[in-house]
Design an enzyme around this catalytic site. Structure first.
Site, PDB file in Angstrom:
ATOM      1  N   ARG A   1      44.081  33.641  77.905  1.00  0.00           N
ATOM      2  CA  ARG A   1      42.834  34.199  77.374  1.00  0.00           C
ATOM      3  C   ARG A   1      41.760  34.273  78.462  1.00  0.00           C
ATOM      4  NH1 ARG A   1      42.446  30.289  72.511  1.00  0.00           N
ATOM      5  NH2 ARG A   1      40.458  31.260  72.027  1.00  0.00           N
TER       6      ARG A   1
ATOM      7  N   LYS B   1      30.047  31.659  71.762  1.00  0.00           N
ATOM      8  CA  LYS B   1      29.577  32.897  71.128  1.00  0.00           C
ATOM      9  C   LYS B   1      29.457  32.724  69.612  1.00  0.00           C
ATOM     10  CE  LYS B   1      33.095  35.309  72.702  1.00  0.00           C
ATOM     11  NZ  LYS B   1      33.820  34.219  73.387  1.00  0.00           N
TER      12      LYS B   1
ATOM     13  N   ARG C   1      35.397  43.967  74.369  1.00  0.00           N
ATOM     14  CA  ARG C   1      36.107  43.138  75.335  1.00  0.00           C
ATOM     15  C   ARG C   1      36.755  43.977  76.428  1.00  0.00           C
ATOM     16  NH1 ARG C   1      37.013  38.475  71.606  1.00  0.00           N
ATOM     17  NH2 ARG C   1      37.970  36.788  72.750  1.00  0.00           N
TER      18      ARG C   1
ATOM     19  N   ARG D   1      38.166  22.385  69.309  1.00  0.00           N
ATOM     20  CA  ARG D   1      37.475  23.211  68.298  1.00  0.00           C
ATOM     21  C   ARG D   1      38.148  23.144  66.930  1.00  0.00           C
ATOM     22  NH1 ARG D   1      36.188  29.360  69.657  1.00  0.00           N
ATOM     23  NH2 ARG D   1      38.373  29.487  70.261  1.00  0.00           N
TER      24      ARG D   1
ATOM     25  N   ARG E   1      42.736  26.684  64.973  1.00  0.00           N
ATOM     26  CA  ARG E   1      43.398  27.969  65.209  1.00  0.00           C
ATOM     27  C   ARG E   1      44.718  27.788  65.934  1.00  0.00           C
ATOM     28  NH1 ARG E   1      38.683  31.500  67.808  1.00  0.00           N
ATOM     29  NH2 ARG E   1      40.474  32.245  69.005  1.00  0.00           N
TER      30      ARG E   1
HETATM   31  P1  ADP Z   1      33.535  31.205  71.304  1.00  0.00           P
HETATM   32  O1  ADP Z   1      33.142  31.859  69.998  1.00  0.00           O
HETATM   33  O2  ADP Z   1      32.772  31.738  72.473  1.00  0.00           O
HETATM   34  O3  ADP Z   1      35.005  31.223  71.529  1.00  0.00           O
HETATM   35  P2  ADP Z   1      32.732  28.700  69.981  1.00  0.00           P
HETATM   36  O4  ADP Z   1      31.331  28.964  69.542  1.00  0.00           O
HETATM   37  O5  ADP Z   1      33.775  28.702  68.934  1.00  0.00           O
HETATM   38  O6  ADP Z   1      33.118  29.665  71.203  1.00  0.00           O
HETATM   39  O7  ADP Z   1      32.728  27.286  70.741  1.00  0.00           O
HETATM   40  C1  ADP Z   1      33.952  26.698  71.200  1.00  0.00           C
HETATM   41  C2  ADP Z   1      33.942  25.196  70.904  1.00  0.00           C
HETATM   42  O8  ADP Z   1      32.999  24.548  71.770  1.00  0.00           O
HETATM   43  C3  ADP Z   1      33.533  24.836  69.472  1.00  0.00           C
HETATM   44  O9  ADP Z   1      34.282  23.709  69.066  1.00  0.00           O
HETATM   45  C4  ADP Z   1      32.048  24.513  69.591  1.00  0.00           C
HETATM   46  O10 ADP Z   1      31.646  23.540  68.623  1.00  0.00           O
HETATM   47  C5  ADP Z   1      31.948  23.941  71.006  1.00  0.00           C
HETATM   48  N1  ADP Z   1      30.695  24.325  71.690  1.00  0.00           N
HETATM   49  C6  ADP Z   1      29.967  25.461  71.552  1.00  0.00           C
HETATM   50  N2  ADP Z   1      28.889  25.446  72.379  1.00  0.00           N
HETATM   51  C7  ADP Z   1      28.954  24.284  73.070  1.00  0.00           C
HETATM   52  C8  ADP Z   1      28.123  23.671  74.079  1.00  0.00           C
HETATM   53  N3  ADP Z   1      27.021  24.265  74.546  1.00  0.00           N
HETATM   54  N4  ADP Z   1      28.504  22.467  74.560  1.00  0.00           N
HETATM   55  C9  ADP Z   1      29.624  21.842  74.102  1.00  0.00           C
HETATM   56  N5  ADP Z   1      30.447  22.362  73.160  1.00  0.00           N
HETATM   57  C10 ADP Z   1      30.122  23.568  72.644  1.00  0.00           C
HETATM   58  P1  ADP Z   2      37.623  33.457  71.525  1.00  0.00           P
HETATM   59  O1  ADP Z   2      36.192  33.820  71.541  1.00  0.00           O
HETATM   60  O2  ADP Z   2      37.869  31.984  71.433  1.00  0.00           O
HETATM   61  O3  ADP Z   2      38.426  34.094  72.614  1.00  0.00           O
HETATM   62  P2  ADP Z   2      38.134  35.289  69.271  1.00  0.00           P
HETATM   63  O4  ADP Z   2      38.151  34.744  67.913  1.00  0.00           O
HETATM   64  O5  ADP Z   2      36.986  36.123  69.679  1.00  0.00           O
HETATM   65  O6  ADP Z   2      38.323  34.014  70.230  1.00  0.00           O
HETATM   66  O7  ADP Z   2      39.458  36.135  69.551  1.00  0.00           O
HETATM   67  C1  ADP Z   2      40.734  35.617  69.283  1.00  0.00           C
HETATM   68  C2  ADP Z   2      41.803  36.622  69.719  1.00  0.00           C
HETATM   69  O8  ADP Z   2      41.660  37.825  68.943  1.00  0.00           O
HETATM   70  C3  ADP Z   2      41.710  37.075  71.172  1.00  0.00           C
HETATM   71  O9  ADP Z   2      42.390  36.195  72.047  1.00  0.00           O
HETATM   72  C4  ADP Z   2      42.389  38.454  71.081  1.00  0.00           C
HETATM   73  O10 ADP Z   2      43.787  38.335  70.994  1.00  0.00           O
HETATM   74  C5  ADP Z   2      41.879  38.977  69.737  1.00  0.00           C
HETATM   75  N1  ADP Z   2      40.621  39.728  69.851  1.00  0.00           N
HETATM   76  C6  ADP Z   2      39.403  39.395  69.328  1.00  0.00           C
HETATM   77  N2  ADP Z   2      38.482  40.317  69.626  1.00  0.00           N
HETATM   78  C7  ADP Z   2      39.115  41.276  70.361  1.00  0.00           C
HETATM   79  C8  ADP Z   2      38.708  42.481  70.988  1.00  0.00           C
HETATM   80  N3  ADP Z   2      37.433  42.903  70.919  1.00  0.00           N
HETATM   81  N4  ADP Z   2      39.648  43.186  71.657  1.00  0.00           N
HETATM   82  C9  ADP Z   2      40.928  42.786  71.742  1.00  0.00           C
HETATM   83  N5  ADP Z   2      41.384  41.651  71.189  1.00  0.00           N
HETATM   84  C10 ADP Z   2      40.491  40.901  70.501  1.00  0.00           C
END
Ligand code: ADP
Ligand code: ADP
Ligand code: ZN
Length: 227
Positions: free
Chosen positions: A181, A22, A97, A136, A170
């Site tokens: 998660r 995302k 979420r 990541r 992180r």
């Molecule tokens: P999210 O915001 O949904 O948690 P991220 O965009 O931070 O996910 O992506 C999670 C990790 O996976 C990052 O280290 C990113 O560089 C990597 N990543 C994102 N998209 C892809 C993909 N299509 N294939 C492989 N790795 C990916």
């Molecule tokens: P990822 O996409 O890798 O799960 P985020 O950076 O979006 O990570 O979120 C990290 C953490 O922040 C989540 O595991 C949760 O604890 C909190 N969080 C983020 N967005 C929300 C939301 N919309 N509602 C509740 N908790 C949230």
């Protein structure tokens, strides 16, 4: 925020489990379409770092991989949406979420005469998530995301976007937290796919492939949804 339905700025939602891509894709869309990425995860991490009341309440919950309370997250998002830059249009990354958050968003948008152009679900296999999340890291200066295996900067340790050399990982990106998660995603967030489908706003994208190919597919959806 704009208050005229006819000229309302785009609102896009990226849905998907942790590690789906995302944040990575939101940054591409932000640049390409001149929109603003709003990540509630980033906003919460900023609140934790600043030691605000919301940040203090959220810290342990985030470290355990659970969801922060709807009240805290909705308040943080509502405040951020009022900033002037959001008038360009927004990509919501990690919000809503829960169903309560989705309903609160509908109310907020209705108040300012806006609507959701598309809620795009990034479809990935759970099995890929641990590898994605444990590899990541991000640039401390500009927030650009990288991965040990899948997205390395051209020069090791140096950000492609800004030249920064301070990379961060992180606290919650570890194998133990990923399980909680993913559980939170399936129990509380996945039902939003049906929620947006019911409103005719749902789009889905296969997010298992190459980052650039996925970005191309997403861009085509965004172009149509904002035309
Ligand atoms: P999210 O915001 O949904 O948690 P991220 O965009 O931070 O996910 O992506 C999670 C990790 O996976 C990052 O280290 C990113 O560089 C990597 N990543 C994102 N998209 C892809 C993909 N299509 N294939 C492989 N790795 C990916
Ligand atoms: P990822 O996409 O890798 O799960 P985020 O950076 O979006 O990570 O979120 C990290 C953490 O922040 C989540 O595991 C949760 O604890 C909190 N969080 C983020 N967005 C929300 C939301 N919309 N509602 C509740 N908790 C949230
Ligand atoms: Zn950078």
């Amino acid at each position: 925020m704009l208050d005229n339905v006819g000229t309302a700025a785009p609102v896009l939602i990226l849905l998907g489990p942790p590690g789906a891509g995302k944040g990575t894709q939101a940054r591409v869309l932000e640049e390409k379409f001149g929109l603003v990425q709003l990540s509630t995860g980033d906003l919460l991490r900023a609140a934790v770092a600043a030691g605000t009341e919301a940040g203090l309440a959220a810290k342990a919950v985030m470290e355990a991989g659970d969801l922060v309370s709807d009240e805290i997250v909705i308040n943080i998002l509502r405040d951020r949406l009022q900033d002037d830059d959001c008038a360009k249009g927004v990509i919501l990354d990690g919000f809503p979420r829960t169903t309560v958050q989705a309903e609160a968003l509908d109310v907020l948008l209705a108040e300012s005469g806006q609507k959701i152009n598309a809620a795009i679900s990034l479809e990935v296999e759970d099995a890929a998530m641990v590898t994605r999340i444990s590899g990541r890291y991000t640039c401390g200066a500009c927030g650009e995301g990288y991965h040990d295996e899948f997205k390395q900067p051209a020069k090791d340790g140096v950000c492609d976007k800004c030249g920064g050399t301070e990379m961060k990982r992180r606290a919650d990106d570890n194998a133990e937290t990923v399980a909680s998660r993913l559980e939170a995603y399936h129990a509380q967030t996945a039902p939003l796919i049906a929620y947006y489908d019911g409103k005719g706003a749902l789009q889905t994208v296969d997010a298992m492939g190459d980052i650039k190919a996925i970005a191309g597919n997403l861009s085509a959806i965004v172009e149509k949804a904002t035309a």
